[in-house]
Design an enzyme around this catalytic site. Structure first.
Site, PDB file in Angstrom:
ATOM      1  N   ASN A 243       0.859  -1.179   0.000  1.00 55.09           N
ATOM      2  CA  ASN A 243       0.000   0.000   0.000  1.00 55.09           C
ATOM      3  C   ASN A 243       0.895   1.228   0.000  1.00 55.09           C
ATOM      4  O   ASN A 243       1.482   1.570   1.024  1.00 55.09           O
ATOM      5  CB  ASN A 243      -0.906  -0.025   1.252  1.00 55.09           C
ATOM      6  CG  ASN A 243      -1.725   1.250   1.394  1.00 55.09           C
ATOM      7  OD1 ASN A 243      -1.787   2.059   0.471  1.00 55.09           O
ATOM      8  ND2 ASN A 243      -2.353   1.410   2.552  1.00 55.09           N
ATOM      9  N   TRP A 244       0.955   1.866  -1.151  1.00 55.32           N
ATOM     10  CA  TRP A 244       1.861   3.021  -1.268  1.00 55.32           C
ATOM     11  C   TRP A 244       1.297   4.270  -0.603  1.00 55.32           C
ATOM     12  O   TRP A 244       1.987   5.283  -0.512  1.00 55.32           O
ATOM     13  CB  TRP A 244       2.134   3.308  -2.752  1.00 55.32           C
ATOM     14  CG  TRP A 244       3.140   2.374  -3.363  1.00 55.32           C
ATOM     15  CD1 TRP A 244       3.881   1.422  -2.713  1.00 55.32           C
ATOM     16  CD2 TRP A 244       3.533   2.304  -4.740  1.00 55.32           C
ATOM     17  NE1 TRP A 244       4.700   0.773  -3.592  1.00 55.32           N
ATOM     18  CE2 TRP A 244       4.505   1.290  -4.843  1.00 55.32           C
ATOM     19  CE3 TRP A 244       3.156   2.992  -5.894  1.00 55.32           C
ATOM     20  CZ2 TRP A 244       5.111   0.958  -6.061  1.00 55.32           C
ATOM     21  CZ3 TRP A 244       3.751   2.659  -7.104  1.00 55.32           C
ATOM     22  CH2 TRP A 244       4.715   1.655  -7.177  1.00 55.32           C
ATOM     23  N   LYS A 245       0.027   4.242  -0.211  1.00 58.74           N
ATOM     24  CA  LYS A 245      -0.613   5.434   0.385  1.00 58.74           C
ATOM     25  C   LYS A 245      -0.398   6.629  -0.558  1.00 58.74           C
ATOM     26  O   LYS A 245      -0.417   6.432  -1.773  1.00 58.74           O
ATOM     27  CB  LYS A 245      -0.078   5.664   1.806  1.00 58.74           C
ATOM     28  CG  LYS A 245      -0.217   4.382   2.645  1.00 58.74           C
ATOM     29  CD  LYS A 245      -0.016   4.569   4.120  1.00 58.74           C
ATOM     30  CE  LYS A 245      -0.212   3.227   4.827  1.00 58.74           C
ATOM     31  NZ  LYS A 245      -0.132   3.325   6.281  1.00 58.74           N
TER      32      LYS A 245
ATOM     33  N   GLY B 291       2.912  -1.003   4.191  1.00 52.45           N
ATOM     34  CA  GLY B 291       2.985   0.413   3.863  1.00 52.45           C
ATOM     35  C   GLY B 291       4.416   0.821   3.566  1.00 52.45           C
ATOM     36  O   GLY B 291       4.934   0.609   2.464  1.00 52.45           O
ATOM     37  N   GLY B 292       5.089   1.393   4.556  1.00 56.06           N
ATOM     38  CA  GLY B 292       6.428   1.962   4.380  1.00 56.06           C
ATOM     39  C   GLY B 292       7.403   1.055   3.647  1.00 56.06           C
ATOM     40  O   GLY B 292       8.102   1.504   2.719  1.00 56.06           O
TER      41      GLY B 292
ATOM     42  N   GLU C 129      -5.232  -4.803  10.501  1.00 56.91           N
ATOM     43  CA  GLU C 129      -4.247  -3.745  10.688  1.00 56.91           C
ATOM     44  C   GLU C 129      -4.507  -3.034  12.015  1.00 56.91           C
ATOM     45  O   GLU C 129      -5.316  -2.089  12.061  1.00 56.91           O
ATOM     46  CB  GLU C 129      -4.340  -2.726   9.541  1.00 56.91           C
ATOM     47  CG  GLU C 129      -4.015  -3.311   8.185  1.00 56.91           C
ATOM     48  CD  GLU C 129      -3.376  -2.287   7.263  1.00 56.91           C
ATOM     49  OE1 GLU C 129      -2.412  -2.659   6.587  1.00 56.91           O
ATOM     50  OE2 GLU C 129      -3.809  -1.126   7.245  1.00 56.91           O
TER      51      GLU C 129
ATOM     52  N   GLU D  69      -6.898   4.831   7.867  1.00 57.89           N
ATOM     53  CA  GLU D  69      -6.659   6.248   7.557  1.00 57.89           C
ATOM     54  C   GLU D  69      -7.880   6.860   6.872  1.00 57.89           C
ATOM     55  O   GLU D  69      -8.205   8.032   7.080  1.00 57.89           O
ATOM     56  CB  GLU D  69      -5.389   6.389   6.695  1.00 57.89           C
ATOM     57  CG  GLU D  69      -4.144   6.107   7.542  1.00 57.89           C
ATOM     58  CD  GLU D  69      -2.973   5.546   6.774  1.00 57.89           C
ATOM     59  OE1 GLU D  69      -2.934   5.612   5.541  1.00 57.89           O
ATOM     60  OE2 GLU D  69      -2.056   5.003   7.439  1.00 57.89           O
TER      61      GLU D  69
ATOM     62  N   HIS E 232      -9.543   1.305   4.875  1.00 62.85           N
ATOM     63  CA  HIS E 232      -8.284   1.497   5.604  1.00 62.85           C
ATOM     64  C   HIS E 232      -8.525   2.441   6.786  1.00 62.85           C
ATOM     65  O   HIS E 232      -9.338   3.372   6.685  1.00 62.85           O
ATOM     66  CB  HIS E 232      -7.218   2.086   4.671  1.00 62.85           C
ATOM     67  CG  HIS E 232      -5.843   2.019   5.252  1.00 62.85           C
ATOM     68  ND1 HIS E 232      -5.422   2.911   6.200  1.00 62.85           N
ATOM     69  CD2 HIS E 232      -4.833   1.157   5.064  1.00 62.85           C
ATOM     70  CE1 HIS E 232      -4.181   2.600   6.565  1.00 62.85           C
ATOM     71  NE2 HIS E 232      -3.796   1.533   5.892  1.00 62.85           N
TER      72      HIS E 232
ATOM     73  N   SER F 193       3.615  -2.059  10.154  1.00 62.83           N
ATOM     74  CA  SER F 193       5.079  -2.121  10.305  1.00 62.83           C
ATOM     75  C   SER F 193       5.665  -3.487   9.931  1.00 62.83           C
ATOM     76  O   SER F 193       6.650  -3.918  10.523  1.00 62.83           O
ATOM     77  CB  SER F 193       5.494  -1.712  11.720  1.00 62.83           C
ATOM     78  OG  SER F 193       5.063  -0.388  12.001  1.00 62.83           O
TER      79      SER F 193
ATOM     80  N   GLY G 265       2.665   2.410  10.766  1.00 65.27           N
ATOM     81  CA  GLY G 265       3.602   3.516  10.614  1.00 65.27           C
ATOM     82  C   GLY G 265       4.303   3.903  11.898  1.00 65.27           C
ATOM     83  O   GLY G 265       4.952   4.943  11.973  1.00 65.27           O
TER      84      GLY G 265
HETATM   85  P1  13P Z   1       3.119   0.493   7.596  1.00 61.49           P
HETATM   86  O1  13P Z   1       3.625  -0.794   6.990  1.00 61.49           O
HETATM   87  O2  13P Z   1       3.833   1.699   7.075  1.00 61.49           O
HETATM   88  O3  13P Z   1       3.030   0.403   9.083  1.00 61.49           O
HETATM   89  O4  13P Z   1       1.604   0.671   7.054  1.00 61.49           O
HETATM   90  C1  13P Z   1       0.727  -0.363   7.204  1.00 61.49           C
HETATM   91  C2  13P Z   1      -0.502  -0.039   6.458  1.00 61.49           C
HETATM   92  O5  13P Z   1      -1.269   0.820   6.851  1.00 61.49           O
HETATM   93  C3  13P Z   1      -0.746  -0.766   5.201  1.00 61.49           C
HETATM   94  O6  13P Z   1      -2.030  -0.526   4.717  1.00 61.49           O
END
Ligand code: 13P
Length: 254
Positions: free
Chosen positions: A9-11, A233-234, A166, A96, A94, A212, A172
């Site tokens: 997930n590149w956000k 994500g990251g 999640e 967010e 998600h 993470s 994050g």
């Molecule tokens: P991180 O891997 O950056 O913690 O993000 C997780 C996430 O929200 C994937 O959708």
């Protein structure tokens, strides 16, 4: 044999030029398990990313969609628009989006239905806040999300939905759920799906862990019996890190 999905997930990151370079890099790595990999990118990158990944076997998709097919919804993107680009996946619900963009279980439910109708695989996110976990209410909370999100969706369709657990406190933050904590909740989620539907649906549904996940902890998380992969994500923004997680899943599927 356990099935896997490793989804990045590149956000709100990368420009189209960077997405294309990343896609070409991934294609060049010729992963044995490429069909178990997906990249979820911002809307503006999707067409070019899809072209870059063409022939690689790697899937791609969006991070949100509107539940109406068309109309006066300024700034929104519909399922037919995604379908035209050829996307395979779409993240829904998600944390967010739930926190910053007023996503509710009701809109999540509507979005799941229109995606399944269009044969785009939804990746449904659920997960509790730190406050909820500290109150030992995490299972009740996640179950209530699942009951509302799956409302009115028959078993044949439910098994096509990928669920991503999640925990918000692990997103994050660098603070990962331990493999045992992640497994406990993913097994619980499988049980909820079994209760809502049947054992066959529970066995078939893919349940990912997100929060993470990175190259150094992926293998331990992915080895757990109820964890079918990761929503990353990251660590999905860097090709070597993402590739390392993909390779961990490949090793475990041998
Ligand atoms: P991180 O891997 O950056 O913690 O993000 C997780 C996430 O929200 C994937 O959708």
């Amino acid at each position: 044999m356990k099935k896997f999905l490793i989804a990045g997930n590149w956000k709100m990151n990368k420009l189209t030029s960077e997405a294309v370079a990343f896609g070409e890099d991934m294609k060049g790595r010729k992963f044995e398990n490429a069909k178990d990999v997906a990249i979820l990118a911002p809307f503006t990158q999707l067409a070019a990313l899809g072209a870059a990944l063409e022939g690689s076997g790697i899937g791609f998709g969006a991070q949100n969609v509107h539940f109406e097919q068309s109309g006066a919804y300024t700034g929104e993107i519909s399922v037919p628009m995604l379908k035209e680009i050829g996307v395979n996946y779409c993240i829904i619900g998600h944390s967010e989006r739930r926190e910053y963009f007023a996503e509710t279980d009701e809109t999540v439910n509507k979005k799941l239905k229109v995606l399944i109708d269009a044969d785009i695989t939804p990746i449904l996110c659920v997960g509790e806040s730190l406050e909820v976990r500290e109150g030992k209410e995490e299972q009740t909370f996640v179950a209530s999300q699942l009951y509302a999100d799956f409302e009115g969706i028959p078993a044949a369709q439910a098994k096509k939905i990928v669920i991503a657990y999640e925990p918000i406190w692990a997103i994050g933050t660098g603070k990962t759920a331990t493999p045992d904590q992640a497994e406990e909740m993913c097994a619980f989620i499988r049980g909820v799906v079994g209760g809502l539907y049947d054992n066959e649906t529970a066995d078939e549904v893919l349940i990912l862990y997100g929060g993470s996940m990175k190259a150094s902890n992926a293998a331990d998380l992915l080895a757990k019996p109820d964890i079918n992969g990761g929503l990353i994500g990251g660590a999905s923004l860097k090709a070597d890190d993402f590739a390392s997680i993909i390779n961990s899943a490949n090793e475990l599927s041998k």
